[in-house]
Enzyme design. Structure first.
Site, mmCIF file in Angstrom:
data_model
loop_
_atom_site.group_PDB
_atom_site.id
_atom_site.type_symbol
_atom_site.label_atom_id
_atom_site.label_comp_id
_atom_site.label_asym_id
_atom_site.label_seq_id
_atom_site.Cartn_x
_atom_site.Cartn_y
_atom_site.Cartn_z
ATOM 1 C CG ASP A 20 -1.718 1.296 1.283
ATOM 2 O OD1 ASP A 20 -2.916 1.092 0.701
ATOM 3 O OD2 ASP A 20 -1.486 2.356 2.031
ATOM 4 C CG HIS A 45 -5.197 9.419 0.135
ATOM 5 N ND1 HIS A 45 -3.680 9.548 -0.242
ATOM 6 C CD2 HIS A 45 -5.272 9.033 1.313
ATOM 7 C CE1 HIS A 45 -3.218 9.036 0.864
ATOM 8 N NE2 HIS A 45 -4.200 8.934 1.818
ATOM 9 C CE LYS A 97 -4.005 4.655 0.399
ATOM 10 N NZ LYS A 97 -2.578 4.230 0.358
ATOM 11 C CE1 TYR A 154 0.176 7.874 2.276
ATOM 12 C CE2 TYR A 154 0.599 5.691 1.953
ATOM 13 C CZ TYR A 154 -0.272 6.289 2.294
ATOM 14 O OH TYR A 154 -1.440 5.942 2.963
#
Length: 281
Positions: free
Chosen positions: A43, A106, A73, A48
């Site tokens: 994931d 997200h 996402k 990120y």
């Protein structure tokens, strides 16, 4: 590893590997190790800023691409049809993959940030449906969607979300939303499964874990599994990465599950889908 079947016929492992806040070097090494130890669901997210590192970890591992399920996402500030198409292309290039296994919104658009938030979510979803039709995404889903966001999406969606990734851990597991998703055949993925570390100071969890000769983290992951929820713990410690895999050799009693369900609020992130940008993550 145990798997759960999604409403689109694809399957996901009931335990995944998270990469939130992992630096480039940490992400590469931890992803490589996680895959070699037996994890198959990874994931990540555009937000990120480690998709490139996750891709490198995949390529440096000895695991074949078709055995790995990669989730990423689209960030909440790049929603809408055109933005989603561009964001997806960027993520695909950074990961250096030919396709994405699971692509999520997200965070939903909300009334604080979009005058027509329902339309923005719908147009984002339309882009994702098209990418799925093109074979570039296997499964599409959402993250941090409440009932109101899902109900609005249902009005225009041709494809039902396969997954809703939400905050889910002892002390904050959103039972009403969890049941709503279950009623609509949407699988729950739980982020922050260890409540930002708060679970390690909870006496009840310590007692139940000791009873089963397991760690508190193993107990929390097993509890989520008992709810049919996929957990995606993140760790960069080799011992913890391996330890978290060993949750399929014990079960909890109904009384133990209920006791954990009843733990008062603990470790809640404070993140709410209708309140951003009051929070930044």
């Amino acid at each position: 590893m145990e798997y759960i079947t999604l409403n689109d016929g694809n399957s996901l492992p009931l335990l995944g590997f998270g990469t939130y806040k992992a630096s480039e070097e940490e992400a590469i090494e931890s992803v490589k190790l996680a895959l070699e130890k037996g994890y198959r669901l990874l994931d990540t997210a555009a937000r990120y800023n480690n998709e490139e590192a996750v891709g490198k970890g995949i390529r440096q591992s000895k695991v074949a691409r078709d055995e790995i399920i990669v989730a990423t996402k689209v960030w909440r500030e790049t929603l809408g049809y055109d933005n989603t198409m561009k964001a997806f292309e960027t993520s695909l290039k950074k990961l250096n993959l030919d396709y994405i296994d699971l692509y999520l919104i997200h965070w939903p658009a909300n009334a604080k940030n979009y005058s027509k938030w329902q339309e923005v979510n719908a147009e984002t979803w339309r882009a994702m449906e098209e990418l799925q039709d093109q074979g570039l995404i296997k499964s599409i889903g959402v993250s941090n969607f409440w009932e109101e966001h899902l109900d609005a999406l249902f009005e225009t969606a041709n494809v039902k979300p396969a997954v809703n990734q939400i905050e889910f851990h002892p002390g904050y597991w959103q039972p009403e939303l969890t049941q709503f998703c279950r009623d609509h055949d949407i699988v729950i993925e739980g982020w922050s499964p260890l409540a930002r570390g708060k679970v390690f100071g909870n006496d009840l969890l310590k007692q139940i874990a000791e009873r089963h000769q397991k760690s508190v983290s193993q107990l929390c992951l097993r509890w989520a599994l008992e709810h049919g929820v996929i957990s995606i713990p993140k760790s960069t410690t080799p011992e913890r990465i391996e330890e978290n895999l060993h949750i399929f050799d014990f079960i909890l009693t109904a009384e133990e599950i209920q006791a954990i369900n009843d733990i008062p609020e603990m470790g809640f992130s404070g993140e709410l889908p209708n309140n951003w940008p009051d929070r930044s993550s």
